[in-house]
Design a protein around this motif. Sequence first.
Motif, PDB file in Angstrom:
ATOM      1  N   ALA A 128      -0.975 -15.095 -11.429  1.00 16.63           N
ATOM      2  CA  ALA A 128      -1.400 -13.848 -12.068  1.00 16.63           C
ATOM      3  C   ALA A 128      -0.427 -12.735 -11.690  1.00 16.63           C
ATOM      4  O   ALA A 128      -0.093 -12.558 -10.515  1.00 16.63           O
ATOM      5  N   ASP A 129       0.019 -11.981 -12.676  1.00 12.96           N
ATOM      6  CA  ASP A 129       0.914 -10.849 -12.456  1.00 12.96           C
ATOM      7  C   ASP A 129       0.092  -9.696 -11.880  1.00 12.96           C
ATOM      8  O   ASP A 129      -0.795  -9.170 -12.530  1.00 12.96           O
ATOM      9  N   VAL A 130       0.383  -9.332 -10.630  1.00 10.61           N
ATOM     10  CA  VAL A 130      -0.319  -8.234  -9.961  1.00 10.61           C
ATOM     11  C   VAL A 130       0.662  -7.099  -9.640  1.00 10.61           C
ATOM     12  O   VAL A 130       0.465  -6.349  -8.675  1.00 10.61           O
ATOM     13  N   SER A 131       1.702  -6.973 -10.455  1.00 11.99           N
ATOM     14  CA  SER A 131       2.757  -5.982 -10.220  1.00 11.99           C
ATOM     15  C   SER A 131       2.220  -4.558 -10.209  1.00 11.99           C
ATOM     16  O   SER A 131       2.581  -3.759  -9.337  1.00 11.99           O
ATOM     17  N   GLU A 132       1.376  -4.213 -11.170  1.00 15.35           N
ATOM     18  CA  GLU A 132       0.840  -2.842 -11.217  1.00 15.35           C
ATOM     19  C   GLU A 132       0.070  -2.509  -9.949  1.00 15.35           C
ATOM     20  O   GLU A 132       0.227  -1.432  -9.377  1.00 15.35           O
ATOM     21  N   LYS A 133      -0.757  -3.432  -9.502  1.00 15.71           N
ATOM     22  CA  LYS A 133      -1.548  -3.219  -8.287  1.00 15.71           C
ATOM     23  C   LYS A 133      -0.634  -3.084  -7.068  1.00 15.71           C
ATOM     24  O   LYS A 133      -0.802  -2.171  -6.256  1.00 15.71           O
ATOM     25  N   GLU A 134       0.357  -3.955  -6.939  1.00 15.91           N
ATOM     26  CA  GLU A 134       1.277  -3.907  -5.796  1.00 15.91           C
ATOM     27  C   GLU A 134       2.111  -2.635  -5.807  1.00 15.91           C
ATOM     28  O   GLU A 134       2.321  -2.017  -4.765  1.00 15.91           O
ATOM     29  N   ASN A 135       2.583  -2.227  -6.982  1.00 19.55           N
ATOM     30  CA  ASN A 135       3.366  -0.997  -7.079  1.00 19.55           C
ATOM     31  C   ASN A 135       2.511   0.219  -6.712  1.00 19.55           C
ATOM     32  O   ASN A 135       2.989   1.135  -6.036  1.00 19.55           O
ATOM     33  N   ALA A 136       1.255   0.228  -7.134  1.00 20.49           N
ATOM     34  CA  ALA A 136       0.340   1.321  -6.779  1.00 20.49           C
ATOM     35  C   ALA A 136       0.089   1.350  -5.270  1.00 20.49           C
ATOM     36  O   ALA A 136       0.064   2.424  -4.658  1.00 20.49           O
ATOM     37  N   LEU A 137      -0.074   0.186  -4.653  1.00 18.31           N
ATOM     38  CA  LEU A 137      -0.271   0.123  -3.197  1.00 18.31           C
ATOM     39  C   LEU A 137       0.954   0.626  -2.445  1.00 18.31           C
ATOM     40  O   LEU A 137       0.836   1.360  -1.462  1.00 18.31           O
ATOM     41  N   GLN A 138       2.151   0.266  -2.922  1.00 15.61           N
ATOM     42  CA  GLN A 138       3.379   0.745  -2.291  1.00 15.61           C
ATOM     43  C   GLN A 138       3.488   2.261  -2.412  1.00 15.61           C
ATOM     44  O   GLN A 138       3.875   2.945  -1.461  1.00 15.61           O
ATOM     45  N   HIS A 139       3.143   2.774  -3.575  1.00 18.58           N
ATOM     46  CA  HIS A 139       3.176   4.219  -3.797  1.00 18.58           C
ATOM     47  C   HIS A 139       2.178   4.921  -2.861  1.00 18.58           C
ATOM     48  O   HIS A 139       2.487   5.957  -2.265  1.00 18.58           O
ATOM     49  N   LEU A 140       0.995   4.348  -2.727  1.00 24.05           N
ATOM     50  CA  LEU A 140      -0.029   4.902  -1.843  1.00 24.05           C
ATOM     51  C   LEU A 140       0.445   4.891  -0.384  1.00 24.05           C
ATOM     52  O   LEU A 140       0.284   5.886   0.334  1.00 24.05           O
ATOM     53  N   ARG A 141       1.053   3.780   0.059  1.00 27.33           N
ATOM     54  CA  ARG A 141       1.572   3.704   1.435  1.00 27.33           C
ATOM     55  C   ARG A 141       2.672   4.741   1.662  1.00 27.33           C
ATOM     56  O   ARG A 141       2.747   5.360   2.715  1.00 27.33           O
ATOM     57  N   SER A 142       3.530   4.913   0.667  1.00 28.20           N
ATOM     58  CA  SER A 142       4.608   5.901   0.765  1.00 28.20           C
ATOM     59  C   SER A 142       4.031   7.305   0.901  1.00 28.20           C
ATOM     60  O   SER A 142       4.483   8.094   1.745  1.00 28.20           O
ATOM     61  N   ASN A 143       3.015   7.623   0.097  1.00 25.47           N
ATOM     62  CA  ASN A 143       2.371   8.933   0.172  1.00 25.47           C
ATOM     63  C   ASN A 143       1.674   9.137   1.512  1.00 25.47           C
ATOM     64  O   ASN A 143       1.680  10.242   2.063  1.00 25.47           O
ATOM     65  N   LYS A 145       2.587   7.835   4.393  1.00 25.46           N
ATOM     66  CA  LYS A 145       3.632   8.118   5.386  1.00 25.46           C
ATOM     67  C   LYS A 145       4.107   9.563   5.277  1.00 25.46           C
ATOM     68  O   LYS A 145       4.332  10.231   6.289  1.00 25.46           O
ATOM     69  N   LYS A 146       4.250  10.060   4.056  1.00 28.45           N
ATOM     70  CA  LYS A 146       4.676  11.450   3.854  1.00 28.45           C
ATOM     71  C   LYS A 146       3.627  12.423   4.387  1.00 28.45           C
ATOM     72  O   LYS A 146       3.966  13.431   4.997  1.00 28.45           O
ATOM     73  N   LEU A 147       2.355  12.111   4.165  1.00 26.39           N
ATOM     74  CA  LEU A 147       1.274  12.967   4.662  1.00 26.39           C
ATOM     75  C   LEU A 147       1.286  13.001   6.188  1.00 26.39           C
ATOM     76  O   LEU A 147       1.159  14.067   6.791  1.00 26.39           O
ATOM     77  N   LEU A 148       1.453  11.843   6.815  1.00 30.65           N
ATOM     78  CA  LEU A 148       1.496  11.803   8.276  1.00 30.65           C
ATOM     79  C   LEU A 148       2.680  12.607   8.815  1.00 30.65           C
ATOM     80  O   LEU A 148       2.539  13.349   9.791  1.00 30.65           O
ATOM     81  N   ALA A 149       3.830  12.472   8.172  1.00 30.31           N
ATOM     82  CA  ALA A 149       5.014  13.223   8.602  1.00 30.31           C
ATOM     83  C   ALA A 149       4.779  14.730   8.444  1.00 30.31           C
ATOM     84  O   ALA A 149       5.130  15.513   9.335  1.00 30.31           O
ATOM     85  N   ALA A 150       4.183  15.132   7.337  1.00 31.78           N
ATOM     86  CA  ALA A 150       3.906  16.556   7.101  1.00 31.78           C
ATOM     87  C   ALA A 150       2.931  17.089   8.146  1.00 31.78           C
ATOM     88  O   ALA A 150       3.100  18.215   8.650  1.00 31.78           O
ATOM     89  N   GLN A 151       1.925  16.310   8.512  1.00 32.60           N
ATOM     90  CA  GLN A 151       0.968  16.749   9.531  1.00 32.60           C
ATOM     91  C   GLN A 151       1.654  16.915  10.879  1.00 32.60           C
ATOM     92  O   GLN A 151       1.390  17.881  11.600  1.00 32.60           O
ATOM     93  N   GLN A 152       2.548  15.978  11.218  1.00 30.16           N
ATOM     94  CA  GLN A 152       3.250  16.072  12.500  1.00 30.16           C
ATOM     95  C   GLN A 152       4.157  17.297  12.537  1.00 30.16           C
ATOM     96  O   GLN A 152       4.200  18.006  13.541  1.00 30.16           O
TER      97      GLN A 152
END
Length: 187
Positions: A128-143, A145-152
């Motif tokens: 099953a092609d789960v590319s959309e779900k995986e790309n969304a998860l990667q985007h969420l993880r990236s965001n 990390k950015k939020l944690l960096a901004a808080q620090q």
Amino acid sequence: MMNSKSFLSVFKATPLPLLVLLTDSPLFTVAELNSSFLNQCNCKEKDVIGKPVFEVFKRLYDENEMISDLQKSLQKAISLKMPDKMPVHQCQIPYSQGSKTGKQYYECENIPVLSETGEIAYIIHTSADVSEKENALQHLRSNEKKLLAAQQIAKIGYWKLDLRTDKLFWSEEVFNVLGVNKEVSKV
């Protein structure tokens, strides 16, 4: 009850990419496939039918981890006579025009089909092609990390209190700002 010709026509028309694998371990020869698999992999039937499944997938997956996971999953499906779902893997699918490839993510499952005597007749491999779900998860993880960096950088954190359970949550930076050891604190 469906006859084998009717069953084969349903199998061929199924939108989920499918392979039928023989249980001739260690080869697991591809005995049948549907058009969805051919479309997904951008290959021809003659390139897949009669070939060991690992030979077919080495062309699609550049990582040995996927081949290793496929071997383990097939062996597990045979030993337990139960379906086995593999971890998600990235695949480089060649497009029909030119030599460009596209990154896609697939979640595969190996499903043993038992004969009337309880022996495994063959294995159906789904992908099953789960590319959309995986790309969304990667985007969420990236965001995240950015939020944690901004808080620090800003030396700010956040907290929330669940009034129903009386549970308090502090973000990592709240511990840092207040100088509280997270391991010792009961928050």
